[in-house]
Design a protein around this motif. Structure first.
Motif, PDB file in Angstrom:
ATOM      1  N   UNK A   1      -4.211  -9.862  -7.531  1.00 58.68           N
ATOM      2  CA  UNK A   1      -3.612  -8.793  -6.762  1.00 58.68           C
ATOM      3  C   UNK A   1      -4.654  -7.696  -6.585  1.00 58.68           C
ATOM      4  N   UNK A   2      -4.704  -7.133  -5.399  1.00 56.65           N
ATOM      5  CA  UNK A   2      -5.646  -6.058  -5.099  1.00 56.65           C
ATOM      6  C   UNK A   2      -4.972  -4.713  -5.418  1.00 56.65           C
ATOM      7  N   UNK A   3      -5.201  -4.226  -6.636  1.00 57.06           N
ATOM      8  CA  UNK A   3      -4.546  -2.995  -7.077  1.00 57.06           C
ATOM      9  C   UNK A   3      -5.025  -1.772  -6.300  1.00 57.06           C
ATOM     10  N   UNK A   4      -6.254  -1.788  -5.822  1.00 58.19           N
ATOM     11  CA  UNK A   4      -6.757  -0.665  -5.037  1.00 58.19           C
ATOM     12  C   UNK A   4      -5.959  -0.531  -3.733  1.00 58.19           C
ATOM     13  N   UNK A   5      -5.725  -1.680  -3.080  1.00 53.95           N
ATOM     14  CA  UNK A   5      -4.964  -1.664  -1.836  1.00 53.95           C
ATOM     15  C   UNK A   5      -3.514  -1.249  -2.102  1.00 53.95           C
ATOM     16  N   UNK A   6      -2.937  -1.757  -3.175  1.00 50.99           N
ATOM     17  CA  UNK A   6      -1.574  -1.397  -3.549  1.00 50.99           C
ATOM     18  C   UNK A   6      -1.475   0.096  -3.805  1.00 50.99           C
ATOM     19  N   UNK A   7      -2.438   0.647  -4.529  1.00 53.41           N
ATOM     20  CA  UNK A   7      -2.448   2.075  -4.827  1.00 53.41           C
ATOM     21  C   UNK A   7      -2.572   2.908  -3.547  1.00 53.41           C
ATOM     22  N   UNK A   8      -3.410   2.480  -2.611  1.00 53.60           N
ATOM     23  CA  UNK A   8      -3.554   3.185  -1.337  1.00 53.60           C
ATOM     24  C   UNK A   8      -2.242   3.162  -0.558  1.00 53.60           C
ATOM     25  N   UNK A   9      -1.563   2.018  -0.568  1.00 53.75           N
ATOM     26  CA  UNK A   9      -0.278   1.909   0.117  1.00 53.75           C
ATOM     27  C   UNK A   9       0.761   2.835  -0.479  1.00 53.75           C
ATOM     28  N   UNK A  10       0.793   2.906  -1.795  1.00 49.07           N
ATOM     29  CA  UNK A  10       1.744   3.798  -2.462  1.00 49.07           C
ATOM     30  C   UNK A  10       1.442   5.262  -2.153  1.00 49.07           C
ATOM     31  N   UNK A  11       0.176   5.618  -2.065  1.00 57.07           N
ATOM     32  CA  UNK A  11      -0.198   6.986  -1.709  1.00 57.07           C
ATOM     33  C   UNK A  11       0.248   7.326  -0.289  1.00 57.07           C
ATOM     34  N   UNK A  12       0.132   6.363   0.629  1.00 56.17           N
ATOM     35  CA  UNK A  12       0.572   6.595   2.006  1.00 56.17           C
ATOM     36  C   UNK A  12       2.090   6.767   2.074  1.00 56.17           C
ATOM     37  N   UNK A  13       2.819   5.964   1.311  1.00 53.01           N
ATOM     38  CA  UNK A  13       4.276   6.104   1.271  1.00 53.01           C
ATOM     39  C   UNK A  13       4.659   7.461   0.692  1.00 53.01           C
ATOM     40  N   UNK A  14       3.953   7.880  -0.349  1.00 52.73           N
ATOM     41  CA  UNK A  14       4.218   9.186  -0.950  1.00 52.73           C
ATOM     42  C   UNK A  14       3.934  10.302   0.052  1.00 52.73           C
ATOM     43  N   UNK A  15       2.832  10.201   0.793  1.00 50.17           N
ATOM     44  CA  UNK A  15       2.490  11.214   1.787  1.00 50.17           C
ATOM     45  C   UNK A  15       3.534  11.245   2.907  1.00 50.17           C
ATOM     46  N   UNK A  16       3.949  10.067   3.377  1.00 48.64           N
ATOM     47  CA  UNK A  16       4.969  10.004   4.427  1.00 48.64           C
ATOM     48  C   UNK A  16       6.284  10.599   3.934  1.00 48.64           C
ATOM     49  N   UNK A  17       6.633  10.330   2.698  1.00 49.19           N
ATOM     50  CA  UNK A  17       7.858  10.880   2.118  1.00 49.19           C
ATOM     51  C   UNK A  17       7.798  12.399   2.043  1.00 49.19           C
ATOM     52  N   UNK A  18       6.652  12.926   1.643  1.00 49.93           N
ATOM     53  CA  UNK A  18       6.472  14.370   1.572  1.00 49.93           C
ATOM     54  C   UNK A  18       6.646  15.000   2.959  1.00 49.93           C
ATOM     55  N   UNK A  19       6.082  14.358   3.980  1.00 40.75           N
ATOM     56  CA  UNK A  19       6.214  14.871   5.341  1.00 40.75           C
ATOM     57  C   UNK A  19       7.670  14.805   5.792  1.00 40.75           C
ATOM     58  N   UNK A  20       8.351  13.692   5.488  1.00 44.18           N
ATOM     59  CA  UNK A  20       9.768  13.567   5.837  1.00 44.18           C
ATOM     60  C   UNK A  20      10.596  14.667   5.175  1.00 44.18           C
ATOM     61  N   UNK A  21      10.324  14.933   3.910  1.00 44.09           N
ATOM     62  CA  UNK A  21      11.057  15.982   3.194  1.00 44.09           C
ATOM     63  C   UNK A  21      10.821  17.347   3.812  1.00 44.09           C
ATOM     64  N   UNK A  22       9.626  17.554   4.371  1.00 46.82           N
ATOM     65  CA  UNK A  22       9.337  18.824   5.029  1.00 46.82           C
ATOM     66  C   UNK A  22      10.127  19.010   6.316  1.00 46.82           C
ATOM     67  N   UNK A  23      10.538  17.905   6.923  1.00 45.32           N
ATOM     68  CA  UNK A  23      11.326  17.960   8.154  1.00 45.32           C
ATOM     69  C   UNK A  23      12.803  18.127   7.814  1.00 45.32           C
ATOM     70  N   UNK A  24      13.289  17.278   6.928  1.00 40.23           N
ATOM     71  CA  UNK A  24      14.693  17.284   6.531  1.00 40.23           C
ATOM     72  C   UNK A  24      14.823  16.526   5.224  1.00 40.23           C
ATOM     73  N   UNK A  25      15.763  16.911   4.419  1.00 36.98           N
ATOM     74  CA  UNK A  25      15.993  16.208   3.161  1.00 36.98           C
ATOM     75  C   UNK A  25      17.102  15.172   3.302  1.00 36.98           C
ATOM     76  N   UNK A  26      17.435  14.838   4.547  1.00 39.18           N
ATOM     77  CA  UNK A  26      18.452  13.833   4.821  1.00 39.18           C
ATOM     78  C   UNK A  26      17.874  12.742   5.701  1.00 39.18           C
ATOM     79  N   UNK A  27      18.394  11.529   5.593  1.00 35.70           N
ATOM     80  CA  UNK A  27      17.930  10.452   6.464  1.00 35.70           C
ATOM     81  C   UNK A  27      18.198  10.780   7.933  1.00 35.70           C
ATOM     82  N   UNK A  28      17.448  10.154   8.828  1.00 41.00           N
ATOM     83  CA  UNK A  28      17.701  10.327  10.255  1.00 41.00           C
ATOM     84  C   UNK A  28      16.605  11.058  11.001  1.00 41.00           C
ATOM     85  N   UNK A  29      15.442  11.235  10.380  1.00 41.82           N
ATOM     86  CA  UNK A  29      14.312  11.881  11.063  1.00 41.82           C
ATOM     87  C   UNK A  29      13.837  10.944  12.167  1.00 41.82           C
ATOM     88  N   UNK A  30      13.648  11.479  13.370  1.00 42.36           N
ATOM     89  CA  UNK A  30      13.213  10.652  14.496  1.00 42.36           C
ATOM     90  C   UNK A  30      11.690  10.517  14.500  1.00 42.36           C
TER      91      UNK A  30
END
Length: 75
Positions: A1-30
């Protein structure tokens, strides 16, 4: 398993989540709201925007699949 790639993917998901939370804390962001938030954050690189949009879409789809009556969701 490529842990470096997995770690990068998790960081991107975390960053996207942070951006989503900045827009709204509820599902449904367009996608347009998300792209506007990327603009406001100065994230202009096409490849990075695409990857973050894909991550945000995955998060939103995951939240939409949860039954809010029994499992209330927030980002």
């Amino acid at each position: 398993m490529d842990f470096r790639m997995l770690n990068e993917g998790l960081k991107l998901i975390e960053e996207a989540s942070f951006i989503l939370e900045g827009i709204s804390n509820n599902p449904g962001v367009t996608p347009l709201q998300f792209l506007t938030a990327l603009d406001s954050s100065g994230i202009l690189g096409t490849e990075r925007r695409e990857v973050l949009l894909e991550a945000a879409t995955s998060i939103e789809l995951s939240l939409a699949s949860v039954d809010n009556d029994t499992h209330p969701t927030i980002h």
